[in-house]
Design a protein around this motif. Structure first.
Motif, short mmCIF file in Angstrom:
data_model
loop_
_atom_site.label_atom_id
_atom_site.label_comp_id
_atom_site.label_asym_id
_atom_site.label_seq_id
_atom_site.Cartn_x
_atom_site.Cartn_y
_atom_site.Cartn_z
N GLY A 55 56.76 -27.95 43.64
CA GLY A 55 56.45 -29.27 43.79
C GLY A 55 54.92 -29.81 43.86
N ASN A 56 53.95 -28.68 43.93
CA ASN A 56 52.52 -28.81 44.05
C ASN A 56 51.90 -28.10 42.94
N TRP A 57 50.73 -28.64 42.44
CA TRP A 57 49.88 -27.97 41.47
C TRP A 57 48.41 -28.46 41.91
N ILE A 58 47.52 -27.32 42.28
CA ILE A 58 46.15 -27.89 42.65
C ILE A 58 45.16 -27.09 41.83
N VAL A 59 44.08 -27.60 41.48
CA VAL A 59 43.22 -27.14 40.42
C VAL A 59 41.75 -27.14 40.94
N ARG A 60 40.98 -26.36 41.07
CA ARG A 60 39.50 -26.42 41.59
C ARG A 60 38.51 -26.37 40.22
N ILE A 61 37.75 -27.10 40.08
CA ILE A 61 37.25 -27.34 38.74
C ILE A 61 35.65 -27.70 38.87
N PRO A 62 34.83 -26.44 39.08
CA PRO A 62 33.38 -26.93 39.21
C PRO A 62 32.72 -27.65 37.90
N THR A 63 32.03 -28.62 38.35
CA THR A 63 31.14 -29.47 37.20
C THR A 63 30.08 -29.74 37.21
N HIS A 64 29.33 -30.55 36.64
CA HIS A 64 27.87 -30.78 36.92
C HIS A 64 27.61 -31.08 38.42
N ASP A 65 26.19 -30.96 38.61
CA ASP A 65 25.53 -31.37 39.93
C ASP A 65 26.26 -30.53 41.05
N ASP A 66 26.42 -29.45 40.93
CA ASP A 66 27.11 -28.53 41.75
C ASP A 66 28.46 -29.20 42.68
N LEU A 67 29.22 -30.04 41.92
CA LEU A 67 30.40 -30.61 42.45
C LEU A 67 31.36 -29.69 41.93
N THR A 68 32.70 -29.76 42.82
CA THR A 68 33.66 -29.14 42.28
C THR A 68 34.84 -30.45 42.77
N LEU A 69 35.59 -30.58 41.54
CA LEU A 69 36.64 -31.28 41.48
C LEU A 69 37.87 -30.64 42.12
N ILE A 70 38.90 -31.39 42.92
CA ILE A 70 40.15 -30.79 43.20
C ILE A 70 41.00 -31.79 42.95
N SER A 71 42.06 -31.16 42.10
CA SER A 71 43.08 -32.24 41.67
C SER A 71 44.44 -31.66 42.27
N THR A 72 45.32 -32.52 42.54
CA THR A 72 46.44 -32.20 43.16
C THR A 72 47.49 -32.87 42.18
N TYR A 73 48.69 -32.33 41.84
CA TYR A 73 49.77 -32.75 41.02
C TYR A 73 51.20 -32.82 41.88
N PHE A 74 51.85 -33.73 41.87
CA PHE A 74 53.03 -34.10 42.46
C PHE A 74 54.21 -34.38 41.55
N PRO A 75 55.49 -34.21 41.89
CA PRO A 75 56.53 -34.43 40.95
C PRO A 75 56.40 -36.29 40.78
N GLN A 76 56.56 -36.61 39.67
CA GLN A 76 56.53 -38.10 39.35
C GLN A 76 57.57 -38.76 40.20
N ASP A 77 58.46 -38.16 40.83
CA ASP A 77 59.36 -38.97 41.65
C ASP A 77 58.69 -39.22 43.02
N ARG A 78 57.89 -38.69 43.18
CA ARG A 78 56.95 -38.87 44.49
C ARG A 78 55.65 -39.93 44.30
N PHE A 79 55.75 -40.48 43.19
CA PHE A 79 54.57 -41.26 42.79
C PHE A 79 54.39 -42.43 43.92
N ALA A 80 55.60 -43.33 43.86
CA ALA A 80 55.64 -44.24 44.62
C ALA A 80 55.21 -43.84 46.13
N GLU A 81 55.50 -43.00 46.67
CA GLU A 81 54.98 -42.38 48.09
C GLU A 81 53.65 -42.10 47.99
N VAL A 82 53.30 -41.26 47.06
CA VAL A 82 51.90 -40.66 47.36
C VAL A 82 50.81 -41.56 47.11
N LYS A 83 51.06 -42.75 46.12
CA LYS A 83 49.94 -43.93 45.80
C LYS A 83 49.91 -44.70 47.16
N GLN A 84 50.79 -44.39 47.99
CA GLN A 84 50.46 -45.48 49.22
C GLN A 84 49.23 -44.86 49.97
#
Ligand SMILES: Cc1cc2nc3c(=O)[nH]c(=O)nc-3n(C[C@H](O)[C@H](O)[C@H](O)COP(=O)(O)OP(=O)(O)OC[C@H]3O[C@@H](n4cnc5c(N)ncnc54)[C@H](O)[C@@H]3O)c2cc1C
Length: 418
Positions: free
Chosen positions: A203-232
């Motif tokens: 139910g979770n997929w996490i990615v760490r992505i170093p980019t410009h300006d010494d920043l790291t993006l962290i993305s989190t994926y959830f199942p589509q059927d949790r979208f209504a709950e997560v976006k709250q």
């Protein structure tokens, strides 16, 4: 057509700017328009796989990308269910590593290269309508700050993204489509030094992505059927997912500074649209979109631009020959991009099956297999080649690629420093 363009390209990001660049370098007269004001950012976690990097290298754009301070992503790791795979990033000729540039940097570099190749670029130009003649698309009508402009062209390229206006105007149907499977939110942080990699739990997929300006993006994926709950309350769910799925990363996040607001989407469409018709063609997300969990959209867009330019490299003054070249492009798109589409759908289900864990355990025990696994993830090898003994033990081929790529990085360093 007198006074007209060989091609008008609508949309000036990775698909459109790359297509315009390649057509102009082949001697075509090209107009490129985008409704955004450039340089411009867009929602994306930025990661480019090695086959996409190799295209940037081939087109001469990679040195400027390095010069922009974009970090070199030369390691990769993947943790799931107590299994950890870690390796140097796979390499191929022209692609010494992976990269995750800010889109305002990458897209602008491609536009600059296109303009240098002779493309006329107009931003803040919003496509309104297509012009038709004798059953063909023969031009575009777009609005700018100073009024409405009509331009005629032998070919209109829709590179205008997932909600493509060109696709809508030509009524291009979806030929393959699958339900949305995931949703995603991401944030940007300073003070995180983890390199590139991903973490998975059911139910979770996490990615760490170093980019410009010494920043790291962290993305989190959830199942589509949790979208209504997560976006709250996306930030709370984002942090909870990082804490449960990537506890070591969570420790770093607790000490780091969040520098951008969390953003995300549940509109993770999966489709192949009809790719062409008389006088029109779709490239990039306009024609084919897949769940962003596999981070393939930019690489796919660059590959599609290359396919289209290659198919148009023949004489296309005759409309029938032009349409035949467009048909070859669409066939090639579908042949080359169906396997990553299927594996992305599988990944986006966010299920960790015992058989997959067992396979990953076997792979983790062998540095060679681990390297090959990440080459599959990058789209450099087909999944059927993962356990292919001939390829596996073809050390010469592997080392040739490695030497070529090391040479590429050295050459790039020298170009950047000079
Ligand atoms: C949350 C998220 C994370 C992602 N992460 C990654 C990742 O890590 N790696 C990856 O490879 N991909 C990722 N993607 C996908 C990637 O961003 C897209 O696949 C890629 O941008 C597609 O490029 P494109 O040029 O086809 O279209 P787009 O980038 O969508 O560009 C289309 C352009 O067309 C213009 N346009 C639209 N309509 C009009 C009009 N009417 N007139 C004029 N111009 C118009 C727009 O202004 C826009 O500039 C992610 C996407 C999302 C949403």
């Amino acid at each position: 057509m007198s006074g007209g363009w060989d091609a008008v390209v609508v949309g000036a990001r990775v698909a459109g700017a790359a297509t315009a660049l390649l057509l102009a370098r082949a001697g075509r007269k090209v107009l490129l328009i985008d409704r955004a004001a450039f340089p411009s950012d867009t929602m994306s976690t930025l990661f480019i796989h090695q086959p996409g990097v190799a295209k940037l290298s081939e087109w001469g754009v990679l040195p400027a990308l390095l010069d922009s301070g974009c970090p070199v992503l030369d390691t990769i790791s993947y943790e799931v269910g107590g299994v950890r795979l870690a390796a140097p990033a796979p390499v191929m000729p022209g692609a010494p590593a992976a990269f995750a540039p800010r889109r305002r940097v990458l897209d602008q570099l491609l536009v600059d290269a296109a303009v240098k190749a002779g493309v006329e670029f107009v931003d803040r130009a919003n496509l309104q309508e297509l012009v038709h003649s004798d059953g063909r698309v023969t031009g575009v009508r777009f609005r700018t700050a100073t009024g409405v402009r009509t331009e005629h062209a032998r070919l209109v390229v829709g590179a205008d993204g997932m909600r493509s206006r060109v696709a809508q105007l030509v009524d291009a149907p979806l030929e393959v489509s699958d339900p949305r499977a995931s949703c995603v939110y991401y944030t940007a942080w300073t003070g995180i030094s983890t390199g590139f990699g991903f973490h998975e739990s059911p139910g979770n997929w996490i990615v760490r992505i170093p980019t410009h300006d010494d920043l790291t993006l962290i993305s989190t994926y959830f199942p589509q059927d949790r979208f209504a709950e997560v976006k709250q309350d996306p930030f709370r769910h984002h942090l909870a997912a990082v804490r449960s799925t990537a506890p070591e990363l969570y420790q770093q996040v607790c000490e780091a500074d969040q520098v951008e607001a969390i953003i995300g989407t549940g509109d993770q469409q999966n489709y192949f649209r009809r790719g062409h018709g008389p006088g029109w063609v779709l490239v990039g997300d306009a024609g084919h979109h897949l769940d962003t969990i596999s981070a393939r959209g930019i690489t796919n867009a660059l590959l599609q631009a290359a396919f289209l330019a290659e198919e148009l490299a023949v004489e296309t003054a005759d409309p029938a020959r032009l349409d035949a070249a467009l048909a070859r492009f669409t066939r090639r798109r579908d042949e080359e991009l169906t396997e990553p589409y299927q594996s992305t759908l599988e990944l986006a289900r966010l299920t960790v099956t015992p058989s997959r864990l067992e396979m990953l355990r076997t792979i983790a025990a062998s540095p060679e297999l681990t390297g090959r696994y990440f080459a599959v993830v990058a789209g450099m090898l087909g999944i059927d080649e993962l356990f292919d003994d001939d390829a596996l033990f073809d050390d010469d081929a592997l080392f040739d690629d490695f030497d070529d790529a090391e040479g590429d990085l050295g050459d790039l360093d020298r170009e950047v420093q000079s």
